[in-house]
Design an enzyme around this catalytic site. Structure first.
Site, mmCIF file in Angstrom:
data_model
loop_
_atom_site.group_PDB
_atom_site.id
_atom_site.type_symbol
_atom_site.label_atom_id
_atom_site.label_comp_id
_atom_site.label_asym_id
_atom_site.label_seq_id
_atom_site.Cartn_x
_atom_site.Cartn_y
_atom_site.Cartn_z
ATOM 1 N N HIS A 157 -3.700 14.972 63.206
ATOM 2 C CA HIS A 157 -4.550 14.517 62.093
ATOM 3 C C HIS A 157 -3.863 14.733 60.740
ATOM 4 C CE1 HIS A 157 -7.900 14.263 64.978
ATOM 5 N NE2 HIS A 157 -7.479 15.446 65.413
ATOM 6 N N SER A 278 14.547 4.364 39.962
ATOM 7 C CA SER A 278 13.545 3.607 39.220
ATOM 8 C C SER A 278 14.153 3.068 37.941
ATOM 9 C CB SER A 278 12.349 4.514 38.889
ATOM 10 O OG SER A 278 11.527 3.927 37.895
ATOM 11 N N LYS A 284 13.405 9.500 39.689
ATOM 12 C CA LYS A 284 12.982 8.979 40.983
ATOM 13 C C LYS A 284 14.146 8.798 41.964
ATOM 14 C CE LYS A 284 9.467 7.781 42.088
ATOM 15 N NZ LYS A 284 8.911 6.439 41.883
ATOM 16 N N GLU A 291 10.786 2.449 53.665
ATOM 17 C CA GLU A 291 9.663 1.604 53.267
ATOM 18 C C GLU A 291 9.864 0.158 53.726
ATOM 19 O OE1 GLU A 291 8.470 4.184 49.287
ATOM 20 O OE2 GLU A 291 9.536 2.300 49.069
#
Length: 472
Positions: A157, A278, A284, A291
């Site tokens: 979970h 970024s 970043k 992704e």
């Protein structure tokens, strides 16, 4: 009369928009090698069966090899007016060698020709996918082996559950990929059936030798029914199904990788070569590879859905709808191979933060089950031990500490069965070491799993190499 190679009964040329709409050359030209190899085998068979002369056969073979050289050198101009890879090659062949080129299509149809090309192409690309699966499996084994003593939180979970070995976690993905490998092995078997000789749908009146063609092209089986031969796309649906399951596995790994490299987890750091920054925020470091793989999974699953929907209502035998089988599987092949290849690099390049993971399991309650097991081993029924352990967790939450911070006196208040050895029993290392059941996360079991993984890798490599050698 239409000038198309099939235009004898037509009095008009095809409308330009229709021609563009129904042409497949822009995507099926990637099957030129299969088309030429199939035509060479067909020509040799026609000659040996006395259907065409040896001279015509020789001219056809020389012409086809010359065309293949032109394509590979980038000197072949593909024409949309000629619709597909088959007609483009046949037209150029006839222009080059004359009448002999026109005899090549004796005893075959574009229906069984395209089926042959697609079978051969899927067969070859399946072998390439197997190779990429092996590469990622090897990367997982290498990384697991280099981090055999690293303990991390295991989750259910997405909540910390029990301490496990990082190697154990990676080897779970090895197991998934092993099943993927077996599925693609099955895809290969279903693609390894030769359809040529089925004609348009009913066979041919010429005395052909399909077994000879199958031997030349290294097919293990031949379709026994001509209708089935030209209409079967099961192997494509199977490929897309196997590819979808594989991409789901990579997507799950991607999700975990994205979590692990976040500041909130900080379990791993990805190599700069596999991340981007970024344009606005200088700090970043984005896990774009993970992704993108996660995103491309939906694309591959979509191709499976599209193929199932395309085939579901088709009567036998060939229908133009089946042209829609190509773009989806071509894209799925490219996507799967790229995703596997880039993930192998990512796994090999990532830095595992051992101390961060160790600190995580020291600062949680994932050893609560082991506290209960400690009491059970001293004679307490499990349900009672579970309640005692839960009470200990509640006490720690109220005090703002963890189970290893409780005093022995506090433990004694919960049960007289607690002794000084409770602290050793609930240490992360003991929690891991004691889970020594078959397939568990203990050091001994992880070592056993690694050895089994290396043995399986060797067997898979051998099979992949055997299949690779069979490709034309």
């Amino acid at each position: 009369m239409s000038e198309a190679m099939w235009g004898g009964r037509f009095t008009k040329t095809v409308d330009e928009m229709v021609n563009e709409f129904q042409a497949s050359i822009n995507f099926d030209k990637r099957m030129y090698h299969e088309d030429i190899a199939g035509s060479i085998a067909h020509a040799i068979m026609l000659s040996k069966c006395g259907i065409i002369s040896e001279d015509d056969c020789g001219a056809i073979l020389a012409g086809l090899k010359d065309i293949e050289g032109q394509i590979e050198a980038g000197e072949f101009d593909f024409s949309v007016d000629l619709e597909d890879i088959h007609m483009n090659i046949e037209k150029r062949l006839t222009e080059a060698i004359g009448e002999a080129g026109g005899r090549l299509h004796t005893a075959r149809s574009r229906n069984d020709q395209v089926a042959l090309d697609t079978h051969m192409y899927v067969r070859r690309e399946t072998v390439a996918v197997l190779r990429e699966i092996l590469n990622l499996q090897a990367a997982l084994v290498e990384t697991a082996k280099a981090n055999q003593d690293v303990i991390m939180p295991g989750y259910t979970h997405l909540q910390r559950a029990q301490p496990i070995l990082f190697a154990h976690h990676l080897l779970a993905y090895f197991g998934m990929l092993s099943r993927d490998f077996a599925r693609f092995e099955g895809v290969y078997q279903r693609a390894d059936i030769m359809p040529l000789g089925a004609g348009a749908l009913a066979g041919t009146t010429f005395p052909i030798d399909r077994e000879l063609v199958a031997r030349q092209l290294n097919f293990q089986q031949i379709y026994g029914n001509s209708l089935d031969a030209v209409s079967d796309r099961d192997y494509i649906m199977e490929f897309l199904s196997a590819a979808s399951i594989l991409m789901v596995h990579l997507s799950r790994l991607s999700e975990e990788t994205i979590l692990w490299c976040s500041r909130e987890f900080s379990f791993v750091e990805l190599d700069d070569a596999h991340c981007t920054g970024s344009s606005m925020m200088p700090q970043k470091k984005n896990p774009d590879v993970s992704e993108l793989v996660r995103g491309k999974t939906g694309r591959v699953v979509g191709h499976l859905m599209a193929m199932l929907a395309t085939v579901k209502g088709l009567p036998l035998a060939y229908n133009k709808d089946l042209q829609e089988d190509k773009e989806g599987i071509f894209d799925a092949i490219d996507t799967v191979k790229f995703s596997l290849g880039v993930y192998a690099q990512l796994i090999r390049g990532m830095k595992v933060k051992k101390e961060v993971m160790r600190r995580a399991v020291a600062e949680d309650f994932s050893n609560a089950t082991d506290l209960a097991d400690y009491l059970v081993k001293k004679g307490m029924p499990f349900r009672q031990a579970h309640a005692v352990s839960g009470t200990a967790v509640h006490t720690c939450l109220e005090k703002g500490c963890y189970l290893q911070d409780m005093s022995l006196e506090e433990y004694k208040k919960l049960s007289e069965l607690f002794e000084e050895d409770i602290y050793e029993a609930i240490s992360p290392e003991t929690c891991v070491a004691n889970r020594n059941s078959l397939g568990g996360t203990s050091y001994a079991q992880a070592a056993r799993q690694l050895a089994a993984a290396e043995e399986l890798l060797a067997a898979e490599n051998k099979l992949q190499e055997e299949l690779a050698q069979k490709q034309i």
